[in-house]
Scaffold this motif. Structure first.
Motif, short mmCIF file in Angstrom:
data_model
loop_
_atom_site.label_atom_id
_atom_site.label_comp_id
_atom_site.label_asym_id
_atom_site.label_seq_id
_atom_site.Cartn_x
_atom_site.Cartn_y
_atom_site.Cartn_z
N GLY A 1 1.03 -0.80 0.23
CA GLY A 1 0.09 -0.21 0.04
C GLY A 1 0.72 1.40 0.06
O GLY A 1 0.26 2.40 -0.30
N ILE A 2 2.25 1.19 0.24
CA ILE A 2 3.32 2.58 -0.28
C ILE A 2 3.75 2.54 -1.14
O ILE A 2 4.09 1.36 -1.98
CB ILE A 2 4.32 2.26 1.21
N THR A 3 3.27 4.58 -2.42
CA THR A 3 3.94 3.99 -3.28
C THR A 3 5.33 4.19 -3.16
O THR A 3 5.88 4.99 -1.89
CB THR A 3 3.46 5.17 -3.64
N ILE A 4 5.77 4.05 -4.09
CA ILE A 4 7.95 4.30 -3.77
C ILE A 4 7.95 5.08 -5.52
O ILE A 4 6.97 4.14 -6.94
CB ILE A 4 8.05 3.02 -3.70
N VAL A 5 8.30 5.78 -5.46
CA VAL A 5 8.06 6.57 -6.96
C VAL A 5 9.86 7.61 -6.25
O VAL A 5 10.09 7.99 -5.05
CB VAL A 5 7.32 8.20 -7.18
N ASN A 6 10.47 8.30 -7.13
CA ASN A 6 11.73 9.10 -6.83
C ASN A 6 11.53 10.29 -5.91
O ASN A 6 12.55 10.42 -5.57
CB ASN A 6 12.55 8.99 -8.17
N GLU A 7 10.53 11.00 -6.52
CA GLU A 7 9.74 12.37 -6.25
C GLU A 7 8.67 12.94 -6.43
O GLU A 7 7.78 11.64 -7.29
CB GLU A 7 10.77 13.36 -7.16
N THR A 8 8.53 13.60 -5.50
CA THR A 8 6.94 13.85 -6.16
C THR A 8 6.50 15.28 -5.89
O THR A 8 7.28 15.87 -5.22
CB THR A 8 5.83 12.70 -5.38
N GLU A 9 4.90 15.87 -6.13
CA GLU A 9 4.97 17.13 -5.34
C GLU A 9 3.49 17.15 -5.12
O GLU A 9 2.87 16.59 -5.27
CB GLU A 9 4.86 17.89 -7.09
N ARG A 10 3.86 18.54 -5.11
CA ARG A 10 2.44 18.59 -4.21
C ARG A 10 1.97 19.83 -3.91
O ARG A 10 3.21 20.84 -4.21
CB ARG A 10 2.18 18.43 -2.64
N VAL A 11 0.86 20.80 -3.87
CA VAL A 11 0.76 22.10 -4.27
C VAL A 11 0.38 22.66 -2.59
O VAL A 11 -1.16 22.12 -2.27
CB VAL A 11 -0.52 22.66 -5.27
N LEU A 12 0.47 23.09 -2.19
CA LEU A 12 0.79 23.58 -0.59
C LEU A 12 0.93 25.02 -0.48
O LEU A 12 1.68 24.84 -0.41
CB LEU A 12 1.47 22.57 0.52
N ALA A 13 -0.70 25.70 0.19
CA ALA A 13 -0.87 26.87 1.03
C ALA A 13 -0.16 27.75 -0.63
O ALA A 13 0.78 29.26 -0.25
CB ALA A 13 0.71 27.11 2.09
N GLY A 14 -1.10 27.40 -1.31
CA GLY A 14 -0.94 28.05 -3.03
C GLY A 14 0.87 27.40 -3.31
O GLY A 14 0.98 28.80 -5.02
N ARG A 15 1.56 27.33 -2.50
CA ARG A 15 3.21 27.06 -3.89
C ARG A 15 3.23 25.35 -4.36
O ARG A 15 2.59 24.67 -3.67
CB ARG A 15 3.97 26.88 -2.44
N ARG A 16 3.81 25.42 -5.85
CA ARG A 16 3.61 24.40 -6.05
C ARG A 16 5.52 23.72 -5.58
O ARG A 16 5.95 23.77 -5.69
CB ARG A 16 3.97 24.35 -7.73
N THR A 17 5.39 22.50 -4.50
CA THR A 17 6.01 22.30 -3.65
C THR A 17 6.48 20.87 -4.75
O THR A 17 6.28 19.60 -4.59
CB THR A 17 5.67 22.03 -2.41
N LEU A 18 8.38 20.40 -4.05
CA LEU A 18 8.72 19.47 -4.80
C LEU A 18 9.39 18.47 -3.86
O LEU A 18 9.72 19.08 -3.13
CB LEU A 18 10.22 19.67 -5.63
N PHE A 19 8.76 17.59 -3.79
CA PHE A 19 9.98 16.84 -2.89
C PHE A 19 10.89 15.65 -3.07
O PHE A 19 9.85 15.11 -4.81
CB PHE A 19 8.48 15.29 -2.16
#
Length: 267
Positions: free
Chosen positions: A107-125
């Motif tokens: 059930g855990i997604t494994i990916v090299n990087e991901t992104e979210r939009v948080l408080a109006g900022r496009r955020t890279l993880f």
């Protein structure tokens, strides 16, 4: 298969709601891992989403996992089993997981990087080791520095076991000493700058990394830089409450087990 019951084990009373939790550099399997403190911290919160930002497993250290380390793995799997999104971004110590590309396990997604939009900022993880080649510090020097740091931590841990047997307080000086070295400080600054530049060039307004074991929240003109720290010495995590980020830091094993919630460090 873990169930929601696993989430309630060893918890007392209500837990603090955390919309997004970021953990990195736990180093499960290594002698330096502070699994007991991490479990105490996780007992105090209820995350709605978890991002594991690299070096969760320390595959460099071998494949031996004490019971407390296994409990951390079961807790993370229990989150996923309960429907809480869990995303695992491999780092340099668990780099082998990158060979699988984007996939899911328990059930855990494994990916090299991901992104979210948080408080109006496009955020890279991403973990951050991928960006070291763009820093002024050569890759081979970073590997040597990592080896020296890991060795020093192992020596410190063995000394602390002896000190505990003698009833003496543990040492926690490796990371503090490393930060005093000009070369180490320069590398951290180069790394932070590179992360912000790369994020901005790719169209992001914020970047969240781990890797260098130095928790920070830094606002700059080019991008917001965030680092979740580690769970081998500083024992830190990043929490996003829906409006802003903050660093949660545990100060020690005995204190962590007695504290109802973490101490929030000033960014």
């Amino acid at each position: 298969m873990p169930t929601t019951a696993d989430l309630d084990q060893h918890t007392g009373g209500g837990r603090r709601q955390v919309p997004l939790l970021v953990l990195s550099d736990i180093h499960l399997g290594s002698i330096s891992c502070r699994a007991a403190e991490l479990l105490a911290y996780l007992d105090s919160i209820e995350p709605a989403e978890v991002i594991l930002n690299g070096d969760i497993l320390d595959l460099w250290a071998g494949v031996r996992y004490p019971e407390s380390h296994q409990r951390v793995l079961r807790r993370l799997a229990a989150y996923a089993a309960a429907g809480i999104p869990v995303t695992y971004l491999p780092g340099n110590h668990d780099e082998a997981l990158r060979l699988f590309g984007t996939c899911a396990f328990a059930g855990i997604t494994i990916v090299n990087e991901t992104e979210r939009v948080l408080a109006g900022r496009r955020t890279l993880f991403l973990h951050g080791d991928q960006l070291e080649t763009a820093c002024a510090t050569p890759r081979w020097m970073a590997w040597i520095a990592t080896g020296i740091y890991d060795g020093a931590m192992a020596v410190q841990d063995h000394l602390n076991r002896l000190r505990a047997w003698c009833g003496v307080a543990p040492l926690g000086v490796v990371q503090k000493t490393a930060r005093c070295l000009p070369m180490a400080r320069g590398h951290v600054q180069d790394f932070e700058h590179t992360c912000r530049v790369v994020a901005r060039e790719r169209g992001y307004q914020a970047v969240v990394v781990g890797h260098i074991h130095c928790a920070k929240v830094l606002e700059h003109d080019d991008a917001l830089y965030l680092n979740s720290g580690d769970w081998v010495e500083s024992m830190t995590a990043l929490e996003f409450d829906g409006r802003r980020w903050r660093i949660a830091a545990w100060s020690g094993a005995a204190e962590a087990l007695a504290m109802p919630e973490p101490v929030f460090a000033t960014p």
